[in-house]
Design an enzyme around this catalytic site. Structure first.
Site, PDB file in Angstrom:
ATOM      1  N   LYS A  84      41.300 -59.948  82.738  1.00 25.79           N
ATOM      2  CA  LYS A  84      40.252 -60.723  83.433  1.00 25.79           C
ATOM      3  C   LYS A  84      39.722 -59.909  84.610  1.00 25.79           C
ATOM      4  O   LYS A  84      40.493 -59.234  85.304  1.00 25.79           O
ATOM      5  CB  LYS A  84      40.859 -62.050  83.920  1.00 25.79           C
ATOM      6  CG  LYS A  84      39.844 -63.022  84.509  1.00 25.79           C
ATOM      7  CD  LYS A  84      40.501 -64.347  84.923  1.00 25.79           C
ATOM      8  CE  LYS A  84      39.462 -65.330  85.459  1.00 25.79           C
ATOM      9  NZ  LYS A  84      40.065 -66.638  85.858  1.00 25.79           N
ATOM     10  N   SER A 164      37.559 -70.892  84.092  1.00 22.13           N
ATOM     11  CA  SER A 164      36.789 -69.696  84.350  1.00 22.13           C
ATOM     12  C   SER A 164      37.189 -68.503  83.478  1.00 22.13           C
ATOM     13  O   SER A 164      36.424 -67.547  83.355  1.00 22.13           O
ATOM     14  CB  SER A 164      36.942 -69.295  85.811  1.00 22.13           C
ATOM     15  OG  SER A 164      38.292 -68.929  86.083  1.00 22.13           O
ATOM     16  N   SER A 188      41.857 -72.979  84.902  1.00 25.16           N
ATOM     17  CA  SER A 188      41.120 -71.881  84.272  1.00 25.16           C
ATOM     18  C   SER A 188      41.865 -71.065  83.229  1.00 25.16           C
ATOM     19  O   SER A 188      41.248 -70.226  82.577  1.00 25.16           O
ATOM     20  CB  SER A 188      40.604 -70.926  85.341  1.00 25.16           C
ATOM     21  OG  SER A 188      39.461 -71.449  85.920  1.00 25.16           O
TER      22      SER A 188
END
Ligand code: GLN
Length: 501
Positions: A84, A164, A188
């Protein structure tokens, strides 16, 4: 072997295949790079691909695998992963998918990615996400939205992967990497996992180092993996976890053998079902799945008890005060002075304002405004302090029920994935999607989402297990039982594999 037979392997099976020399780390890595090249124009899951770095690391892994000794072959030797974009990666851009970071390239590696690469994992590249991890649909990224590999039956409408960590979830579901790192401040990891038919665990606060992860809300943020199976999740978390003196909130505790927990019996385990998680307007498919989940765990030997978490209804408003308050403070450092985007103004204040106005997207600005408001003199007591008190009550609710039960079973989300653009007009509607996930962050507890069924539209739904602090093992035990009973093996189709039409 065709490429897809390599990218479709679970992490555990891929590692076994590498060790048995059925294929090389280079072949495995090249297969993933080819899959990314095909799919990324459709999905936009990766924002930065580190192909050369990946091939070089694969060759190192192949050397170690060829020598084959215990010390040479590390826990994740040759496993291609996605990271990420919130994680600082040495020499590779880390932007939190915000314009304000420009092309910031950290000179150091985050604590978690350092552990993964030291264990032989291969870095395929950085994954798209909501800007500064604020969002539930991956539509706020400065690099544009991620499209889910999943589509509704009979429809080509683009769906969101959740957020997210939408890039992480989409990449794992679409088989562009064997596993991915993600972070979870209010859901998330778990919500995108639920939306994409993948497994996501947010560990206990302090289990994984936050060092080198761009901070959103420091008292809530935790790193964790997104994978295709519960066993893969256990392996990834074992490598990612561990004490880091560079993060003052990192816990100095041993990392348990999470993989063994996946095979443990449910006999003697009591699972709580919190009655407050039945919210108005929740689709019947989710209610039904929850009931099925209860039956699966009971059949596997667990005792089931209805429990009450009376302050649940305050969790979402509490989260949307605490998280923006911490964000407004954390994001104050992005001012265009030392790195990242800068827009020259008339004077210093004007430069700050112009840089921050141009560098932050609308959702991030909204959070900074809310956070600044709830922390400002005159409103601090009414909002921030009160939210802190509510947070304590929410945490106490869990302490009470964990005297009677070992873990809790809930749906992960009140809906399946929705269409791109479907909720982004109304921030409140978007925030409501976090209703079942924020509680575990507020209380610092581990929670895992495991895919359990498809709804009538052919879209994945997840169930969540919340555990006691530092008891990820019960989460893995219960999640593995659900995985086995649900036998979820649906895949998102292959429309994203061909050239863009
Ligand atoms: N969707 C939540 C938010 O927008 C949670 C985000 C997260 O966990 N990073 O704040």
């Amino acid at each position: 072997m065709t490429d897809q037979s390599l990218t479709g392997l679970t992490l555990v099976d891929a590692l076994a295949g590498l060790r048995a020399r059925n294929f090389s780390a280079r072949e495995l890595t090249e297969a993933h790079l080819a899959a990314i090249a095909d799919a990324n124009p459709h999905l936009n899951a990766f924002v930065h691909v580190t192909a050369d770095k990946a091939i070089a690391a694969a060759d190192v892994s192949d050397g170690r695998l060829a020598r084959g000794s215990e010390e040479e072959v590390r826990a994740l030797e040759g496993a291609p992963l996605g990271i990420k974009d919130l994680f600082c990666t040495e020499g590779v851009p880390a932007t939190a998918c915000s314009k304000i970071l420009g092309n910031f390239t950290p000179p150091y590696e985050s604590g978690v990615t350092e552990k993964l690469f030291a264990a032989g994992a291969i870095h395929l590249g950085k994954l798209n996400m909501d800007e500064f991890a604020m969002g539930s649909s991956n539509e706020t990224s400065a690099f544009g939205p991620v499209t889910s590999p999943w589509r509704r039956n009979g429809s080509n409408a683009p769906m969101v992967p959740g957020g997210s960590s939408g890039g992480s979830a989409a990449a794992v579901a679409a088989e562009l990497c064997l596993a991915a790192t993600a972070t979870d401040t209010g859901g998330s990891i778990r919500q995108p996992a639920a939306f994409t038919g993948t497994v996501g665990i947010k560990p206990t606060y302090g289990r994984c180092s936050r060092w080198g992860i761009v901070a959103f809300a420091s008292s809530l943020d935790q790193a964790g993996p997104i994978t295709r199976t519960v066993a893969d999740s256990a392996l990834m978390l074992r490598v990612m976890a561990g004490h880091d003196p560079r993060d003052s909130t990192s816990l100095a505790v041993e990392t348990p053998n999470f993989e063994a927990a996946c095979h443990a019996s449910l006999k003697g385990l009591t699972v709580g079902v919190p009655k407050e998680y039945r919210v108005d307007g929740m689709p019947k498919a989710i209610e039904d799945l929850w009931e099925r989940g209860i039956a699966w765990l009971r059949d596997a030997g667990a005792k089931i008890r209805t429990v009450s978490l009376p302050h649940t209804k305050y969790a979402l408003p509490c989260y949307y005060i605490v998280a923006p308050a911490e964000a407004s403070s954390n994001l104050a450092r992005f001012d265009g002075m030392r790195y990242g985007a800068r827009v020259e103004g008339r004077d210093l204040t004007d430069t700050y304002e112009k840089s921050r106005g141009a560098g932050f997207g609308a959702e991030v600005q909204r959070r900074i405004l809310i956070g600044t408001y709830v922390l400002s003199a005159g409103y601090y007591d009414a909002f921030y302090l009160r939210a802190q008190r509510v947070r304590r009550r929410i945490s106490d609710d869990f302490t009470h029920v964990f005297r009677e039960v070992d873990c809790l079973l809930t749906p992960t989300c009140p809906s399946a994935t929705f269409e791109l653009g479907g909720k982004s007009v109304d921030p409140i509607e978007m925030y409501l999607n976090d209703v079942f996930t924020v509680t575990a962050n507020l209380a610092g507890l581990p929670a895992i989402s495991v895919p359990a069924a498809l709804d009538a539209n052919g879209l994945p739904l997840g169930l969540q297990i919340i555990g006691r602090a530092l008891d990820e093992e019960s989460c893995f035990t219960a999640a593995a039982a659900i995985e086995k009973a649900a036998a979820f093996n649906a895949k998102p189709g292959s429309w994203f594999r061909g050239p863009r039409s």
